[in-house]
Design an enzyme around this catalytic site. Structure first.
Site, short mmCIF file in Angstrom:
data_model
loop_
_atom_site.label_atom_id
_atom_site.label_comp_id
_atom_site.label_asym_id
_atom_site.label_seq_id
_atom_site.Cartn_x
_atom_site.Cartn_y
_atom_site.Cartn_z
N THR A 25 0.84 -1.19 0.00
CA THR A 25 0.00 0.00 0.00
C THR A 25 0.88 1.25 0.00
O THR A 25 1.75 1.39 0.85
CB THR A 25 -0.93 -0.01 1.22
N ALA A 56 -3.28 -3.49 -2.12
CA ALA A 56 -4.64 -3.70 -1.64
C ALA A 56 -5.58 -2.66 -2.25
O ALA A 56 -5.35 -1.46 -2.15
CB ALA A 56 -4.67 -3.61 -0.11
N TYR A 178 -7.68 -7.76 7.88
CA TYR A 178 -8.77 -7.16 7.13
C TYR A 178 -9.93 -8.15 7.07
O TYR A 178 -9.88 -9.20 7.68
CB TYR A 178 -8.27 -6.69 5.77
N THR A 313 9.51 -4.43 1.00
CA THR A 313 10.22 -3.15 1.04
C THR A 313 11.47 -3.15 0.18
O THR A 313 11.86 -2.10 -0.34
CB THR A 313 10.59 -2.76 2.48
#
Length: 356
Positions: A25, A56, A178, A313
């Site tokens: 994200t 997402a 989520y 990352t």
């Protein structure tokens, strides 16, 4: 390193290497949640990944959890994503879209006052960034059983929209606290009835979503991401290894493109080995994620522990990550201060080897 750079069949798709870009994200889609030219540049820069799994993306309007994250529920968003997929394909890449419902991680200040929804009325014990600064998460409203077909329909429509936007496939977000993960794990799902209690009931919504989107795409272009150990968003399960083994076995019925597993917990609230029982029970393509180096990824693939590895990352900061791993070049360090900002800085300006 030969194992990392060998082709892999993912259901209906064959990819040229096993270095995947994990969904990240980045909040560059603006207040209207519209994919744009900056996002197209960012993803195209990373087209050397065996597979890009895009961030997402909201399947149903009014379920924002991050502020300025993209959606796939409007005609304008489909058009915006088409710019992204065209750019990635022009650069020789392959890209799946991660379909997502934020559940209790959503916040009224991000959704015109709407209360978030969840399997049970239990709030996340943390704060969320909003236009008014950091605020505590709201107590969600418990979804009624008769509302859940509408959630499934929302995922199915989003899957159809992702097809129209030119993606190569989709990943269902069943991880990181989520909505689908909230139903799956017993720390957040305290309901009774057909969607609560034993694991087969808690997994019901996730499996219904997989069936619905597979009817659109064919299961060979559908992946699933899970995080049995992750405590992010106040998540926990009483038996993550048992949950993992049960789900891995059950997923064999669906013949998915892959199962994508976050193997640990960055917050160290839960520990254990979920990869071994998943590998033991799951017969399809298994993707590992979280904390892998290139060397460990190569070793684990060679040993049959996983079939590919998704890097987060490190891919964020290194648009040419496969080339850097292959040559042993140094990696650009990521800048966390720009992870969730709104412009090109810390997004499209990380140098590739040819310009560093």
């Amino acid at each position: 390193m030969n194992t990392l750079f060998s082709p892999l069949k993912l259901g209906a798709l064959t990819v040229p290497n096993r270095i995947f870009m994990a969904p990240l994200t980045r909040c560059r889609a603006g207040d209207e949640h519209l994919p744009n030219a900056l996002m197209a540049e960012y993803y195209a820069q990373r087209a050397s990944a065996g597979l890009i799994i895009a961030e997402a993306t909201m399947v149903i309007e009014g379920n924002s959890a991050f502020w300025k994250e993209p959606g796939i529920h409007s005609v304008q968003q489909v058009t915006g994503w088409r710019f992204v997929t065209d750019a990635v394909h022009a650069a020789g890449g392959r890209i799946f879209l991660q379909l997502w419902h934020g559940g209790r991680a959503c916040h009224p200040l991000l959704n015109r006052g709407a209360q978030p929804v969840a399997p049970s009325a239990i709030a996340i014990a943390d704060e969320v960034r909003t236009p008014e600064g950091k605020k505590p998460y709201a107590v969600p409203r418990e979804l009624r059983d008769d509302e859940l077909p509408g959630i499934v329909a929302g995922f199915k429509q989003a899957a159809q929209n992702a097809q129209s936007a030119g993606f190569d496939g989709i990943e269902i977000h069943g991880a990181n606290g989520y909505l689908l993960d909230e139903f799956l794990r017993d720390g957040s799902n305290k309901r009774s009835g057909p969607y609560g209690g034993p694991v087969e009931n808690r997994a019901r919504l996730m499996l219904e979503v997989l069936e619905a989107v597979s009817a659109v795409w064919g299961s060979g272009r559908v992946g699933l991401r899970i995080s049995p150990l992750s405590s992010y968003n106040s998540m926990i399960d009483s038996d993550p290894a048992g949950l993992s083994a049960w789900l891995a076995n059950r997923l064999n019925d669906y013949h998915l493109a892959y199962l994508h597993v976050i193997r640990g917990d960055v917050y160290q609230q839960q520990s254990g080995d979920v990869m071994t029982p998943i590998r033991q029970h799951y017969k399809g393509v298994l993707i590992g994620n979280m904390g892998y180096s290139g060397d460990e990824a190569s070793e684990d693939i060679a040993a049959g522990k996983v079939d590919a590895v998704a890097f987060g990352t490190s891919f964020l900061a290194n648009p040419d990550l496969p080339a850097r791993i292959k040559t042993g070049a140094a990696l650009n360090p990521p800048n966390p201060a720009t992870f969730y900002t709104w412009d090109a800085q810390g997004y499209t300006d990380y140098p590739a080897l040819t310009t560093s």
